[in-house]
Design a protein around this motif. Structure first.
Motif, PDB file in Angstrom:
ATOM      1  N   GLY A 112       0.821  -1.198   0.000  1.00  0.00           N
ATOM      2  CA  GLY A 112       0.000   0.000   0.000  1.00  0.00           C
ATOM      3  C   GLY A 112       0.855   1.248   0.000  1.00  0.00           C
ATOM      4  O   GLY A 112       2.080   1.180  -0.078  1.00  0.00           O
ATOM      5  N   PHE A 113       0.201   2.398   0.077  1.00  0.00           N
ATOM      6  CA  PHE A 113       0.853   3.697   0.126  1.00  0.00           C
ATOM      7  C   PHE A 113       1.732   3.938  -1.104  1.00  0.00           C
ATOM      8  O   PHE A 113       2.778   4.554  -1.054  1.00  0.00           O
ATOM      9  CB  PHE A 113       1.677   3.840   1.418  1.00  0.00           C
ATOM     10  N   MET A 114       1.247   3.425  -2.231  1.00  0.00           N
ATOM     11  CA  MET A 114       1.986   3.565  -3.481  1.00  0.00           C
ATOM     12  C   MET A 114       1.723   4.961  -4.031  1.00  0.00           C
ATOM     13  O   MET A 114       0.586   5.295  -4.396  1.00  0.00           O
ATOM     14  CB  MET A 114       1.540   2.504  -4.482  1.00  0.00           C
ATOM     15  N   TYR A 115       2.765   5.777  -4.072  1.00  0.00           N
ATOM     16  CA  TYR A 115       2.603   7.160  -4.532  1.00  0.00           C
ATOM     17  C   TYR A 115       3.861   7.600  -5.266  1.00  0.00           C
ATOM     18  O   TYR A 115       4.978   7.316  -4.832  1.00  0.00           O
ATOM     19  CB  TYR A 115       2.355   8.100  -3.350  1.00  0.00           C
ATOM     20  N   VAL A 116       3.649   8.286  -6.367  1.00  0.00           N
ATOM     21  CA  VAL A 116       4.729   8.927  -7.113  1.00  0.00           C
ATOM     22  C   VAL A 116       4.282  10.358  -7.389  1.00  0.00           C
ATOM     23  O   VAL A 116       3.148  10.591  -7.829  1.00  0.00           O
ATOM     24  CB  VAL A 116       5.028   8.185  -8.438  1.00  0.00           C
ATOM     25  N   LYS A 117       5.166  11.306  -7.112  1.00  0.00           N
ATOM     26  CA  LYS A 117       4.829  12.702  -7.402  1.00  0.00           C
ATOM     27  C   LYS A 117       4.431  12.823  -8.866  1.00  0.00           C
ATOM     28  O   LYS A 117       5.057  12.218  -9.735  1.00  0.00           O
ATOM     29  CB  LYS A 117       6.030  13.603  -7.115  1.00  0.00           C
ATOM     30  N   PRO A 118       3.392  13.615  -9.147  1.00  0.00           N
ATOM     31  CA  PRO A 118       2.863  13.698 -10.518  1.00  0.00           C
ATOM     32  C   PRO A 118       3.910  13.997 -11.588  1.00  0.00           C
ATOM     33  O   PRO A 118       3.887  13.400 -12.663  1.00  0.00           O
ATOM     34  CB  PRO A 118       1.820  14.818 -10.423  1.00  0.00           C
ATOM     35  N   GLU A 119       4.846  14.869 -11.289  1.00  0.00           N
ATOM     36  CA  GLU A 119       5.843  15.240 -12.296  1.00  0.00           C
ATOM     37  C   GLU A 119       6.873  14.144 -12.568  1.00  0.00           C
ATOM     38  O   GLU A 119       7.673  14.244 -13.501  1.00  0.00           O
ATOM     39  CB  GLU A 119       6.553  16.556 -11.916  1.00  0.00           C
ATOM     40  N   HIS A 120       6.837  13.072 -11.788  1.00  0.00           N
ATOM     41  CA  HIS A 120       7.781  11.961 -11.963  1.00  0.00           C
ATOM     42  C   HIS A 120       7.091  10.675 -12.440  1.00  0.00           C
ATOM     43  O   HIS A 120       7.735   9.636 -12.545  1.00  0.00           O
ATOM     44  CB  HIS A 120       8.532  11.698 -10.657  1.00  0.00           C
ATOM     45  N   ARG A 121       5.798  10.751 -12.711  1.00  0.00           N
ATOM     46  CA  ARG A 121       5.063   9.561 -13.160  1.00  0.00           C
ATOM     47  C   ARG A 121       5.464   9.182 -14.582  1.00  0.00           C
ATOM     48  O   ARG A 121       5.898  10.030 -15.359  1.00  0.00           O
ATOM     49  CB  ARG A 121       3.559   9.802 -13.059  1.00  0.00           C
ATOM     50  N   GLY A 122       5.345   7.890 -14.871  1.00  0.00           N
ATOM     51  CA  GLY A 122       5.692   7.399 -16.202  1.00  0.00           C
ATOM     52  C   GLY A 122       7.158   7.051 -16.364  1.00  0.00           C
ATOM     53  O   GLY A 122       7.606   6.736 -17.463  1.00  0.00           O
ATOM     54  N   LYS A 123       7.919   7.076 -15.272  1.00  0.00           N
ATOM     55  CA  LYS A 123       9.357   6.777 -15.314  1.00  0.00           C
ATOM     56  C   LYS A 123       9.700   5.410 -14.716  1.00  0.00           C
ATOM     57  O   LYS A 123      10.859   5.111 -14.503  1.00  0.00           O
ATOM     58  CB  LYS A 123      10.139   7.857 -14.552  1.00  0.00           C
ATOM     59  N   GLY A 124       8.679   4.620 -14.388  1.00  0.00           N
ATOM     60  CA  GLY A 124       8.932   3.302 -13.816  1.00  0.00           C
ATOM     61  C   GLY A 124       9.186   3.297 -12.320  1.00  0.00           C
ATOM     62  O   GLY A 124       9.643   2.296 -11.767  1.00  0.00           O
ATOM     63  N   ILE A 125       8.859   4.391 -11.649  1.00  0.00           N
ATOM     64  CA  ILE A 125       9.128   4.492 -10.209  1.00  0.00           C
ATOM     65  C   ILE A 125       8.229   3.563  -9.408  1.00  0.00           C
ATOM     66  O   ILE A 125       8.685   2.893  -8.473  1.00  0.00           O
ATOM     67  CB  ILE A 125       9.000   5.957  -9.739  1.00  0.00           C
TER      68      ILE A 125
END
Length: 151
Positions: A87-100
């Motif tokens: 759970g608590f899976m979060y990636v800052k919006p400006e870093h999404r789509g990078k495989g984080i």
């Protein structure tokens, strides 16, 4: 990018991530109350030997997170006694789509495996197509859909 376990010093940023998760989920869950709410006991995940809270940093900035918590099976008829819940899976919006998110998920799955846990589960809103696709890409498959009726 590096991954590391979160510390108490990261809590302020992580509490902001929690509100980001809740904001993203509100359109999928009309039953959430208005205002600030908290889903997680982040301090517990940091301190517990049965959990890990992972963060991703890039250039000394925390840009993503996720936790794994070892839980006991609720049913005695499952093939496993314990499983890891993510759970608590979060990636800052400006870093999404990078495989984080995949990086975090892989790290959490490896943590679970290192503790002898082979069953890994998570919850995702069925209507959240981008999240569903991301988890399917990481190897997850749909298992159970919870339905509701307000009467």
């Amino acid at each position: 990018m590096i991954t590391r376990e979160a510390t108490e010093q990261d809590l302020e940023i992580l509490l902001g991530f929690e509100q980001g998760i809740i904001s993203a989920e509100r359109p999928f869950n009309i039953t959430l109350i208005d205002g600030e709410i908290h889903y997680y006991d982040l301090s517990h995940f940091i301190k517990s030997p049965e959990a890990t809270l992972i963060i991703v940093e890039e250039d000394d900035e925390i840009i993503g997170s996720g936790y794994a918590l070892i839980k006991k099976s609720e049913k005695d008829y499952y093939q496993f006694e314990k499983y890891a819940y993510l759970g608590f899976m979060y990636v800052k919006p400006e870093h999404r789509g990078k495989g984080i998110n995949k990086l975090v998920t892989d790290e959490l799955i490896n943590w679970a495996k290192s503790r002898g846990i082979s069953e890994v589960r998570l919850d995702v809103y069925a209507e959240n197509e981008s999240a569903v696709k991301a988890y399917e890409k990481a190897g997850f498959e749909p298992h159970l859909l919870t339905m509701r009726l307000k009467s």
